[in-house]
Design a protein around this motif. Structure first.
Motif, PDB file in Angstrom:
ATOM      1  N   LEU A   1       0.852  -1.178   0.000  1.00  0.00           N
ATOM      2  CA  LEU A   1       0.000   0.000   0.000  1.00  0.00           C
ATOM      3  C   LEU A   1       0.892   1.234   0.000  1.00  0.00           C
ATOM      4  CD1 LEU A   1      -2.571  -0.839   2.820  1.00  0.00           C
ATOM      5  CD2 LEU A   1      -3.219  -0.211   0.505  1.00  0.00           C
ATOM      6  N   ALA A   2       0.531   2.251  -0.769  1.00  0.00           N
ATOM      7  CA  ALA A   2       1.264   3.521  -0.740  1.00  0.00           C
ATOM      8  C   ALA A   2       0.253   4.659  -0.717  1.00  0.00           C
ATOM      9  CB  ALA A   2       2.177   3.651  -1.960  1.00  0.00           C
ATOM     10  N   LEU A   3       0.406   5.573   0.233  1.00  0.00           N
ATOM     11  CA  LEU A   3      -0.538   6.667   0.454  1.00  0.00           C
ATOM     12  C   LEU A   3       0.067   7.981  -0.034  1.00  0.00           C
ATOM     13  CD1 LEU A   3      -3.262   7.399   1.889  1.00  0.00           C
ATOM     14  CD2 LEU A   3      -1.917   7.789   3.957  1.00  0.00           C
ATOM     15  N   GLN A   4      -0.684   8.733  -0.853  1.00  0.00           N
ATOM     16  CA  GLN A   4      -0.181   9.990  -1.394  1.00  0.00           C
ATOM     17  C   GLN A   4      -1.310  11.013  -1.532  1.00  0.00           C
ATOM     18  OE1 GLN A   4       3.043  11.102  -2.241  1.00  0.00           O
ATOM     19  NE2 GLN A   4       1.882  12.997  -2.327  1.00  0.00           N
ATOM     20  N   PRO A   5      -1.292  12.111  -0.737  1.00  0.00           N
ATOM     21  CA  PRO A   5      -2.313  13.154  -0.904  1.00  0.00           C
ATOM     22  C   PRO A   5      -2.205  13.810  -2.273  1.00  0.00           C
ATOM     23  CG  PRO A   5      -1.098  13.448   1.135  1.00  0.00           C
ATOM     24  CD  PRO A   5      -0.354  12.443   0.334  1.00  0.00           C
ATOM     25  N   GLN A   6      -3.342  14.250  -2.800  1.00  0.00           N
ATOM     26  CA  GLN A   6      -3.372  14.875  -4.112  1.00  0.00           C
ATOM     27  C   GLN A   6      -3.658  16.373  -4.030  1.00  0.00           C
ATOM     28  OE1 GLN A   6      -1.780  12.213  -5.688  1.00  0.00           O
ATOM     29  NE2 GLN A   6      -2.783  13.251  -7.365  1.00  0.00           N
ATOM     30  N   GLU A   7      -4.772  16.733  -3.407  1.00  0.00           N
ATOM     31  CA  GLU A   7      -5.135  18.142  -3.354  1.00  0.00           C
ATOM     32  C   GLU A   7      -6.179  18.375  -2.268  1.00  0.00           C
ATOM     33  OE1 GLU A   7      -8.578  18.293  -6.766  1.00  0.00           O
ATOM     34  OE2 GLU A   7      -6.479  18.210  -7.411  1.00  0.00           O
ATOM     35  N   MET A   8      -6.342  19.631  -1.890  1.00  0.00           N
ATOM     36  CA  MET A   8      -7.385  20.036  -0.958  1.00  0.00           C
ATOM     37  C   MET A   8      -8.035  21.302  -1.491  1.00  0.00           C
ATOM     38  SD  MET A   8      -8.932  21.482   1.802  1.00  0.00           S
ATOM     39  CE  MET A   8      -7.794  22.697   2.496  1.00  0.00           C
ATOM     40  N   HIS A   9      -9.359  21.303  -1.551  1.00  0.00           N
ATOM     41  CA  HIS A   9     -10.127  22.425  -2.068  1.00  0.00           C
ATOM     42  C   HIS A   9     -10.927  23.014  -0.911  1.00  0.00           C
ATOM     43  CE1 HIS A   9     -12.226  24.143  -5.765  1.00  0.00           C
ATOM     44  NE2 HIS A   9     -12.895  24.673  -4.752  1.00  0.00           N
ATOM     45  N   TRP A  10     -10.768  24.300  -0.657  1.00  0.00           N
ATOM     46  CA  TRP A  10     -11.545  24.937   0.409  1.00  0.00           C
ATOM     47  C   TRP A  10     -12.539  25.922  -0.177  1.00  0.00           C
ATOM     48  CZ3 TRP A  10     -11.120  30.188   0.410  1.00  0.00           C
ATOM     49  CH2 TRP A  10      -9.932  30.768  -0.062  1.00  0.00           C
ATOM     50  N   GLN A  11     -13.682  26.022   0.480  1.00  0.00           N
ATOM     51  CA  GLN A  11     -14.739  26.928   0.048  1.00  0.00           C
ATOM     52  C   GLN A  11     -15.339  27.625   1.265  1.00  0.00           C
ATOM     53  OE1 GLN A  11     -17.369  24.083  -1.840  1.00  0.00           O
ATOM     54  NE2 GLN A  11     -16.536  24.510  -3.877  1.00  0.00           N
ATOM     55  N   ILE A  12     -15.530  28.946   1.173  1.00  0.00           N
ATOM     56  CA  ILE A  12     -16.258  29.710   2.184  1.00  0.00           C
ATOM     57  C   ILE A  12     -17.665  29.952   1.633  1.00  0.00           C
ATOM     58  CG2 ILE A  12     -16.405  31.887   3.448  1.00  0.00           C
ATOM     59  CD1 ILE A  12     -13.362  32.021   3.376  1.00  0.00           C
ATOM     60  N   LEU A  13     -18.672  29.632   2.451  1.00  0.00           N
ATOM     61  CA  LEU A  13     -20.050  29.727   2.009  1.00  0.00           C
ATOM     62  C   LEU A  13     -20.831  30.728   2.846  1.00  0.00           C
ATOM     63  CD1 LEU A  13     -19.138  26.457   1.979  1.00  0.00           C
ATOM     64  CD2 LEU A  13     -21.322  26.310   0.790  1.00  0.00           C
ATOM     65  N   ALA A  14     -21.731  31.436   2.192  1.00  0.00           N
ATOM     66  CA  ALA A  14     -22.666  32.329   2.870  1.00  0.00           C
ATOM     67  C   ALA A  14     -24.045  32.097   2.267  1.00  0.00           C
ATOM     68  CB  ALA A  14     -22.243  33.788   2.698  1.00  0.00           C
TER      69      ALA A  14
ATOM     70  N   GLN B   1     -19.319  26.950  14.389  1.00  0.00           N
ATOM     71  CA  GLN B   1     -17.992  26.407  14.664  1.00  0.00           C
ATOM     72  C   GLN B   1     -16.877  27.336  14.209  1.00  0.00           C
ATOM     73  OE1 GLN B   1     -18.763  22.685  12.509  1.00  0.00           O
ATOM     74  NE2 GLN B   1     -18.371  21.548  14.401  1.00  0.00           N
ATOM     75  N   VAL B   2     -17.037  27.971  13.040  1.00  0.00           N
ATOM     76  CA  VAL B   2     -15.914  28.725  12.470  1.00  0.00           C
ATOM     77  C   VAL B   2     -16.246  30.179  12.138  1.00  0.00           C
ATOM     78  CG1 VAL B   2     -14.845  26.647  11.523  1.00  0.00           C
ATOM     79  CG2 VAL B   2     -16.477  27.956  10.121  1.00  0.00           C
ATOM     80  N   GLY B   3     -17.504  30.584  12.276  1.00  0.00           N
ATOM     81  CA  GLY B   3     -17.865  31.958  11.961  1.00  0.00           C
ATOM     82  C   GLY B   3     -17.095  32.971  12.797  1.00  0.00           C
TER      83      GLY B   3
ATOM     84  N   ASP C   1     -16.805  35.621   8.104  1.00  0.00           N
ATOM     85  CA  ASP C   1     -17.813  36.410   8.797  1.00  0.00           C
ATOM     86  C   ASP C   1     -18.566  35.505   9.776  1.00  0.00           C
ATOM     87  OD1 ASP C   1     -17.049  38.553   7.281  1.00  0.00           O
ATOM     88  OD2 ASP C   1     -18.695  38.364   5.835  1.00  0.00           O
ATOM     89  N   ASN C   2     -19.277  36.123  10.691  1.00  0.00           N
ATOM     90  CA  ASN C   2     -19.975  35.366  11.739  1.00  0.00           C
ATOM     91  C   ASN C   2     -20.992  34.379  11.183  1.00  0.00           C
ATOM     92  OD1 ASN C   2     -18.550  36.593  13.822  1.00  0.00           O
ATOM     93  ND2 ASN C   2     -20.016  38.273  14.007  1.00  0.00           N
ATOM     94  N   ASP C   3     -21.533  34.649  10.002  1.00  0.00           N
ATOM     95  CA  ASP C   3     -22.582  33.782   9.447  1.00  0.00           C
ATOM     96  C   ASP C   3     -22.065  32.867   8.338  1.00  0.00           C
ATOM     97  OD1 ASP C   3     -22.071  35.727   7.579  1.00  0.00           O
ATOM     98  OD2 ASP C   3     -24.181  36.115   7.103  1.00  0.00           O
TER      99      ASP C   3
END
Length: 334
Positions: free
Chosen positions: A23-36, A126-128, A166-168
């Motif tokens: 087995l070989a483990l390799q991360p590829q990418e991470m996509h982040w999104q802020i939503l309102a 949690q994160v606002g 933002d808070n929301d």
């Protein structure tokens, strides 16, 4: 005339390596999104740079592959990522809440290469109102040094940034990890048999199984954890060794089978080994030309996931007067 002494040349047959699955483990990418209000207002996709932690390689022995990325974790630390880290510098919150309409997936993107995609979303509660700088993934809901990966938030040009919410506003993380399994083609290998010595053959992993919920990553992950609900089954026939066989080989007729067991994990070894297979005098009687591991107990015991097939002339003739001990398989990971 003096005697000429020629150098002594010793010729030994080349023995292929012991039968190991990998087995070989390799991360590829991470996509982040802020939503309102359910709408994406800011996002970026960032490649992963050496963020699989050394810690992750040890956790495979207890969590396997999938569980290590069950929880998304965010924090406010700014220290550059290092493989020796085990947690975020300043963790704020973690979640295993998924995204409606975007289930986690695992797909084969090329032969033996499987891509896991995770979707996790933090609520505004949690994160606002926070300024977030780091993220990671873990198999635990408890804060601490149990991460498989850690990185900083980055923009599309790979520069570290701070995500100010933002808070929301909510935060969604989409994470991709690739796992390479093998061997996916017949690989020359050897097996040690007590009293008989080393025998050679070919080793292969099969893509398919009677239980379609189990893919090769599952199978090897279960081996790494040391799950015992697997059978070893012995056969007297020769089979085609094709990773993409649509059904996988049924070992029919079979000479017998029994449940496997696993040795305790040795810290930092990145490997787990099965206990030896021991057949009593009245067990597995006949000409053994192959043996393999099945994922399940029951009718599916005849369909193998992992198979070792002896070379011609290397098969074993087992009678009802002798015990047979064969060295167990091993799974390794990186």
């Amino acid at each position: 005339m003096s005697e000429i002494i020629l150098p002594k040349i010793v010729v030994r047959p080349r023995i292929p390596p012991f039968a190991n699955f990998k087995l070989a483990l390799q991360p590829q990418e991470m996509h982040w999104q802020i939503l309102a209000n359910g709408r994406v207002v800011r996002e970026a996709e960032q490649p992963c740079h050496n963020v699989v932690l050394d810690n992750s390689k040890e956790l495979i022995a207890t969590l396997g592959i999938f569980e290590q990325s069950s929880y998304a974790v965010v924090g406010t630390g700014s220290t550059a990522p290092s493989t020796s880290q085990t947690g975020l510098i300043n963790e704020v919150v973690r979640t295993n809440a998924g995204v409606t309409g975007n289930p986690d997936t695992i797909t084969e993107v090329s032969t033996g290469v499987w891509e896991i995609t995770r979707y996790r979303q933090f609520t505004a509660a949690q994160v606002g109102g926070l300024n977030l700088t780091e993220w990671g993934w873990s198999g635990s809901g408890t804060a601490g040094g149990n991460l498989m990966s850690r990185e900083l938030f980055r923009d599309g040009s790979n520069n570290p940034i701070t995500l100010t919410l933002d808070n929301d506003q909510q935060l969604r993380l989409i994470y991709k990890v690739r796992v390479t399994v093998g061997p996916t083609a017949p690989q020359a290998a050897s097996i040690n048999i007590s009293g008989l010595g080393v025998r050679t053959g070919n080793l292969i992993l099969f893509r398919n199984n009677v239980n379609t919920n189990l893919n090769p990553v599952d199978a090897l992950s279960r081996m790494a954890i040391g799950i015992v609900s697997q059978n070893i089954v012995f056969g007297s026939n020769i089979y085609g060794l094709d990773y993409n066989d649509p059904s996988g080989p049924y070992i029919l007729p079979n000479l017998g089978y029994f449940e496997t067991s696993w040795q305790s994990y040795v810290a930092n070894s990145k490997m787990r080994k099965q206990n030896n297979y021991v057949a009593q005098p009245n067990d597995i009687v006949g000409t053994i030309r192959c043996f393999g591991i099945t994922d399940l107990i029951g009718i599916s015991q005849y369909r193998t996931r992992l198979l070792f097939q002896f070379d011609g002339g290397q098969e074993i003739e087992k009678d009802n007067l002798h015990e047979l001990t064969i060295e167990g398989f091993k799974v390794e990971w990186t």
